[in-house]
Scaffold this active site. Sequence first.
Site, PDB file in Angstrom:
ATOM      1  N   ASP A 159       0.942  -1.208  -0.088  1.00 47.08           N
ATOM      2  CA  ASP A 159      -0.020   0.009   0.210  1.00 47.08           C
ATOM      3  C   ASP A 159       1.042   1.207   0.025  1.00 47.08           C
ATOM      4  O   ASP A 159       0.596   1.995  -0.687  1.00 47.08           O
ATOM      5  CB  ASP A 159      -0.728  -0.068   1.242  1.00 47.08           C
ATOM      6  CG  ASP A 159      -1.552  -1.402   1.250  1.00 47.08           C
ATOM      7  OD1 ASP A 159      -2.456  -1.695   0.434  1.00 47.08           O
ATOM      8  OD2 ASP A 159      -1.359  -2.275   2.250  1.00 47.08           O
ATOM      9  N   HIS A 187      -4.663  -3.476   6.281  1.00 54.31           N
ATOM     10  CA  HIS A 187      -4.447  -3.576   4.523  1.00 54.31           C
ATOM     11  C   HIS A 187      -6.002  -4.147   4.225  1.00 54.31           C
ATOM     12  O   HIS A 187      -6.155  -5.291   4.008  1.00 54.31           O
ATOM     13  CB  HIS A 187      -3.540  -4.825   4.591  1.00 54.31           C
ATOM     14  CG  HIS A 187      -3.222  -5.262   3.242  1.00 54.31           C
ATOM     15  ND1 HIS A 187      -2.747  -4.359   2.298  1.00 54.31           N
ATOM     16  CD2 HIS A 187      -3.762  -6.502   2.474  1.00 54.31           C
ATOM     17  CE1 HIS A 187      -2.863  -4.944   0.753  1.00 54.31           C
ATOM     18  NE2 HIS A 187      -3.250  -6.274   1.044  1.00 54.31           N
TER      19      HIS A 187
END
Length: 332
Positions: A159, A187
């Site tokens: 990410d 996440h």
Amino acid sequence: MSEPVKVCVTGAAGQIAYSLLYSIAKGDVFGPNTPITLTLLDILPMEQVLGGVVMELMDCAFPLLKKVIPTCDEKVAFTDIDAAFLVGAMPRREGMERKDLLGANVKIFESQGKALDQYAKKTVKVVVVGNPANTNALICSKYAPSIPKENFSCLTRLDQNRAQAQIASRLGIANSDVSKVIIWGNHSSTQFPDVRHAVALVNGKKVPVPEAVKDDSYLKNEFLKTVQTRGAAVIKARKLSSAMSAAKATADHMRDWWFGTEGDNWVSMGVFSTGAYGVPEGVMYSFPVRIKNKQWTIVEGLEINDFAREKMDLTAKELIEEKTMADEVCKA
Ligand SMILES: NC(=O)C1=CN([C@@H]2O[C@H](COP(=O)(O)OP(=O)(O)OC[C@H]3O[C@@H](n4cnc5c(N)ncnc54)[C@H](O)[C@@H]3O)[C@@H](O)[C@H]2O)C=CC1
Ligand SMILES: O=C([O-])CC(=O)C(=O)O
């Protein structure tokens, strides 16, 4: 040359491992002078495929790779290891959230936690990639009580890399000229990619990213959404989840844990929360960390405004819900 580092990769017959093993064996993670012995764990139905991966690793003739042991036995996989890449788990398909995988995957991490507890070195560094990564890492650590909680982490570096690349592309600068992007939380699509403290190198000058981008609405809306849903966008396009980029991020994560972060730079990792920044204790939450001597510490003193607070609390709430669900699955 130093003693070999003993490394285990699970899900070794799968698609992320296919790229990750190449990076590890080449020296991208533990350095160009560190020999490596690899144990490759997968499940029995994948034994033949795993054999093919072993053949290919051999055929690469990597100078650093001293031994490769394929196995379906957690004891063989984890005995005396220094580092564990826990990738093996079911991936999601189009239309699913990552937490929909809890029922299928969390038991894997209960079992592997128990096995790590019994067989791995107490100094082992564990990165969980298999989804839902934060909660799987939490469960893994819970069932490995003899290993310090600080030795367990989950991957949010993908990410971070995605966020960094989006900003670099927007500003027309190199990826390496964007630093200090933060991923807070899970996440998942509730994560908070935060560039309020990030820095961009523009025309040789370090500029705060919000000042360089000059578009608050973009940063609060389109940018957030793009990073939060990037995994789903890749699945839609490829009909398979991210693999090359996931492997690259996993290698980045462990390399920085092994060798440390540079200067005042930081990276994001999912780690056990003890309450920093008002995040509830006892969840695996992604924070900005600095790393020295293989120990991470959460970066302190960053200003949290109302917008950030709301986003950080929302993703924490989801992690608490996942923790409850995971505990129920493990009890059943
Ligand atoms: N945290 C992150 O940023 C990311 C996480 N992921 C997750 O990583 C996981 C793996 O993804 P892929 O490699 O694409 O999946 P894949 O399906 O290609 O490979 C998974 C492998 O794990 C194996 N496996 C299943 N149970 C196992 C067990 N108990 N022990 C050892 N191996 C086992 C399977 O047999 C298979 O070979 C998925 O859960 C996926 O959602 C994927 C991308 C990014
Ligand atoms: O989206 C998925 O399911 C795979 C993943 O975690 C990612 O690409 O970030």
